[in-house]
Design a protein around this motif. Sequence first.
Motif, PDB file in Angstrom:
ATOM      1  N   ILE A  17     -36.327 106.484  67.526  1.00 32.95           N
ATOM      2  CA  ILE A  17     -35.397 106.791  66.325  1.00 32.95           C
ATOM      3  C   ILE A  17     -34.384 107.829  67.028  1.00 32.95           C
ATOM      4  O   ILE A  17     -34.646 108.915  67.594  1.00 32.95           O
ATOM      5  CB  ILE A  17     -36.123 107.494  65.430  1.00 32.95           C
ATOM      6  N   PRO A  18     -33.177 107.228  66.809  1.00 30.89           N
ATOM      7  CA  PRO A  18     -32.151 108.399  67.393  1.00 30.89           C
ATOM      8  C   PRO A  18     -31.944 109.684  66.639  1.00 30.89           C
ATOM      9  O   PRO A  18     -32.242 109.718  65.471  1.00 30.89           O
ATOM     10  CB  PRO A  18     -30.807 107.317  67.023  1.00 30.89           C
ATOM     11  N   ARG A  19     -31.917 110.697  67.543  1.00 34.72           N
ATOM     12  CA  ARG A  19     -31.683 111.938  66.899  1.00 34.72           C
ATOM     13  C   ARG A  19     -32.956 112.276  65.810  1.00 34.72           C
ATOM     14  O   ARG A  19     -33.065 113.016  65.050  1.00 34.72           O
ATOM     15  CB  ARG A  19     -30.527 112.192  65.911  1.00 34.72           C
ATOM     16  N   LEU A  20     -34.308 111.948  66.416  1.00 31.84           N
ATOM     17  CA  LEU A  20     -35.451 112.111  65.780  1.00 31.84           C
ATOM     18  C   LEU A  20     -35.786 113.394  65.513  1.00 31.84           C
ATOM     19  O   LEU A  20     -36.132 113.811  64.484  1.00 31.84           O
ATOM     20  CB  LEU A  20     -36.428 111.323  66.453  1.00 31.84           C
ATOM     21  N   LEU A  21     -35.468 114.331  66.373  1.00 31.73           N
ATOM     22  CA  LEU A  21     -35.760 115.750  66.193  1.00 31.73           C
ATOM     23  C   LEU A  21     -34.699 116.326  65.219  1.00 31.73           C
ATOM     24  O   LEU A  21     -35.337 117.103  64.235  1.00 31.73           O
ATOM     25  CB  LEU A  21     -35.570 116.426  67.335  1.00 31.73           C
ATOM     26  N   LYS A  24     -35.946 115.243  61.721  1.00 31.48           N
ATOM     27  CA  LYS A  24     -37.383 116.241  61.282  1.00 31.48           C
ATOM     28  C   LYS A  24     -36.813 117.441  60.987  1.00 31.48           C
ATOM     29  O   LYS A  24     -37.286 117.902  59.801  1.00 31.48           O
ATOM     30  CB  LYS A  24     -38.123 116.247  62.298  1.00 31.48           C
ATOM     31  N   MET A  25     -35.814 117.959  61.373  1.00 30.91           N
ATOM     32  CA  MET A  25     -35.483 119.273  60.981  1.00 30.91           C
ATOM     33  C   MET A  25     -34.968 119.632  59.694  1.00 30.91           C
ATOM     34  O   MET A  25     -34.522 120.615  59.242  1.00 30.91           O
ATOM     35  CB  MET A  25     -34.699 120.063  62.137  1.00 30.91           C
ATOM     36  N   SER A  26     -34.243 118.459  59.250  1.00 32.20           N
ATOM     37  CA  SER A  26     -33.613 118.430  57.805  1.00 32.20           C
ATOM     38  C   SER A  26     -34.671 118.250  56.878  1.00 32.20           C
ATOM     39  O   SER A  26     -35.364 117.382  56.851  1.00 32.20           O
ATOM     40  CB  SER A  26     -32.589 117.498  58.088  1.00 32.20           C
ATOM     41  N   PRO A  27     -34.620 118.990  55.863  1.00 33.96           N
ATOM     42  CA  PRO A  27     -35.370 119.081  54.812  1.00 33.96           C
ATOM     43  C   PRO A  27     -35.171 117.897  54.025  1.00 33.96           C
ATOM     44  O   PRO A  27     -36.048 117.558  53.039  1.00 33.96           O
ATOM     45  CB  PRO A  27     -35.440 120.293  53.985  1.00 33.96           C
ATOM     46  N   ASP A  28     -34.139 117.404  53.802  1.00 38.40           N
ATOM     47  CA  ASP A  28     -33.522 116.178  53.022  1.00 38.40           C
ATOM     48  C   ASP A  28     -33.850 114.985  53.498  1.00 38.40           C
ATOM     49  O   ASP A  28     -33.280 113.989  53.038  1.00 38.40           O
ATOM     50  CB  ASP A  28     -32.110 116.509  52.740  1.00 38.40           C
ATOM     51  N   VAL A  29     -34.356 114.772  54.708  1.00 39.81           N
ATOM     52  CA  VAL A  29     -34.873 113.666  55.317  1.00 39.81           C
ATOM     53  C   VAL A  29     -36.557 113.408  55.028  1.00 39.81           C
ATOM     54  O   VAL A  29     -37.482 114.078  55.532  1.00 39.81           O
ATOM     55  CB  VAL A  29     -34.618 113.382  57.006  1.00 39.81           C
ATOM     56  N   ILE A 167     -36.023 121.729  79.632  1.00 39.76           N
ATOM     57  CA  ILE A 167     -36.381 120.171  79.514  1.00 39.76           C
ATOM     58  C   ILE A 167     -36.238 119.776  78.170  1.00 39.76           C
ATOM     59  O   ILE A 167     -36.450 118.893  77.665  1.00 39.76           O
ATOM     60  CB  ILE A 167     -37.809 119.798  80.067  1.00 39.76           C
ATOM     61  N   ALA A 168     -35.279 120.546  77.281  1.00 44.06           N
ATOM     62  CA  ALA A 168     -35.274 120.450  75.988  1.00 44.06           C
ATOM     63  C   ALA A 168     -34.777 118.930  75.441  1.00 44.06           C
ATOM     64  O   ALA A 168     -35.156 118.301  74.685  1.00 44.06           O
ATOM     65  CB  ALA A 168     -34.433 121.414  75.431  1.00 44.06           C
ATOM     66  N   ASP A 169     -33.755 118.476  76.200  1.00 47.41           N
ATOM     67  CA  ASP A 169     -33.056 117.257  75.677  1.00 47.41           C
ATOM     68  C   ASP A 169     -33.952 116.021  75.867  1.00 47.41           C
ATOM     69  O   ASP A 169     -34.029 115.108  75.094  1.00 47.41           O
ATOM     70  CB  ASP A 169     -31.809 116.943  76.610  1.00 47.41           C
ATOM     71  N   LYS A 170     -34.756 115.992  77.142  1.00 52.44           N
ATOM     72  CA  LYS A 170     -35.705 114.853  77.230  1.00 52.44           C
ATOM     73  C   LYS A 170     -36.649 114.987  76.181  1.00 52.44           C
ATOM     74  O   LYS A 170     -37.047 113.826  75.584  1.00 52.44           O
ATOM     75  CB  LYS A 170     -36.357 114.996  78.802  1.00 52.44           C
ATOM     76  N   PHE A 171     -37.157 115.964  75.827  1.00 49.67           N
ATOM     77  CA  PHE A 171     -38.369 116.047  74.628  1.00 49.67           C
ATOM     78  C   PHE A 171     -37.362 115.957  73.542  1.00 49.67           C
ATOM     79  O   PHE A 171     -38.197 115.111  72.552  1.00 49.67           O
ATOM     80  CB  PHE A 171     -38.881 117.398  74.766  1.00 49.67           C
ATOM     81  N   ALA A 172     -36.334 116.294  73.007  1.00 53.05           N
ATOM     82  CA  ALA A 172     -35.772 116.355  71.709  1.00 53.05           C
ATOM     83  C   ALA A 172     -35.529 114.599  71.461  1.00 53.05           C
ATOM     84  O   ALA A 172     -35.712 114.219  70.283  1.00 53.05           O
ATOM     85  CB  ALA A 172     -34.572 116.879  71.664  1.00 53.05           C
ATOM     86  N   LYS A 173     -35.360 113.952  72.503  1.00 59.65           N
ATOM     87  CA  LYS A 173     -34.966 112.586  72.213  1.00 59.65           C
ATOM     88  C   LYS A 173     -36.119 111.924  71.750  1.00 59.65           C
ATOM     89  O   LYS A 173     -36.240 110.868  70.955  1.00 59.65           O
ATOM     90  CB  LYS A 173     -34.530 111.859  73.369  1.00 59.65           C
ATOM     91  N   SER A 174     -37.528 112.461  72.027  1.00 56.77           N
ATOM     92  CA  SER A 174     -38.658 111.904  71.569  1.00 56.77           C
ATOM     93  C   SER A 174     -39.317 112.705  70.038  1.00 56.77           C
ATOM     94  O   SER A 174     -40.353 112.327  69.736  1.00 56.77           O
ATOM     95  CB  SER A 174     -39.806 111.997  72.650  1.00 56.77           C
ATOM     96  N   GLY A 175     -38.414 113.489  69.782  1.00 53.89           N
ATOM     97  CA  GLY A 175     -38.664 113.958  68.507  1.00 53.89           C
ATOM     98  C   GLY A 175     -39.676 115.426  68.609  1.00 53.89           C
ATOM     99  O   GLY A 175     -40.324 115.982  67.768  1.00 53.89           O
ATOM    100  N   ILE A 176     -39.674 115.772  70.032  1.00 52.79           N
ATOM    101  CA  ILE A 176     -40.390 117.029  69.945  1.00 52.79           C
ATOM    102  C   ILE A 176     -39.634 118.195  70.297  1.00 52.79           C
ATOM    103  O   ILE A 176     -38.474 118.337  71.134  1.00 52.79           O
ATOM    104  CB  ILE A 176     -41.365 116.767  71.560  1.00 52.79           C
ATOM    105  N   LEU A 177     -40.105 119.392  69.506  1.00 48.28           N
ATOM    106  CA  LEU A 177     -39.275 120.537  69.775  1.00 48.28           C
ATOM    107  C   LEU A 177     -39.677 121.397  70.988  1.00 48.28           C
ATOM    108  O   LEU A 177     -41.107 121.551  71.246  1.00 48.28           O
ATOM    109  CB  LEU A 177     -39.488 121.327  68.265  1.00 48.28           C
TER     110      LEU A 177
END
Length: 190
Positions: A17-21, A24-29, A167-177
């Motif tokens: 899912i694009p921009r998954l992280l 998830k960080m938005s409380p309105d989603v 390594i934040a970018d690679k993990f963020a793409k998968s929804g992982i902080l």
Amino acid sequence: MLVIVRNEDISTHLFEIPRLLELKMSPDVWFAGIDEPQDLLNSTHQELFLGGGFVMLDQPSLESLNLDKVKRLLKLLQDLNKTEKWKWLLHYRDSRRFKENARIRTEEEEKNNLLSWSQEIGLSAVLPYHECDAKSRDHPDYLGCLVHLQVQNIAARFPVFLTDMKIADKFAKSGILTATLNSFLKRFST
């Protein structure tokens, strides 16, 4: 905003899912898993990423973990558990290393005792032995493991990987902080 995912795609495509992280960080989603469109109308959908999360530390972060930081991490997880479910997940081999080190030094024994206590009250858990624990591996496949754990713990909103690696970018793409232990302690305690 409601993000709808077919239940059959959760295990294989959820992390795409694009921009998954960011979502998830938005409380309105909100996230919903459905088998068919009527599931939303009939309220028979599965709610995904409700809240809370789980934490995993990489091996270098675990090795640098002193008694004070173990206490602070467990205290933070205890505080977070008052409103949402949070857990510290350890690989089997990391748990075994805690036990082996406990035989050597008193501080290590105290850390191991805290870890045992946290398992008893549900603040931490040792993952079942899997390919990440194989002796032939220098270190676990953290990204693959966390993506898999994200699906297994589909109600948890935040899988958090604590590391000092960039390594934040690679993990963020998968929804992982990703965060360092210190930044996690600081950010989530406020």
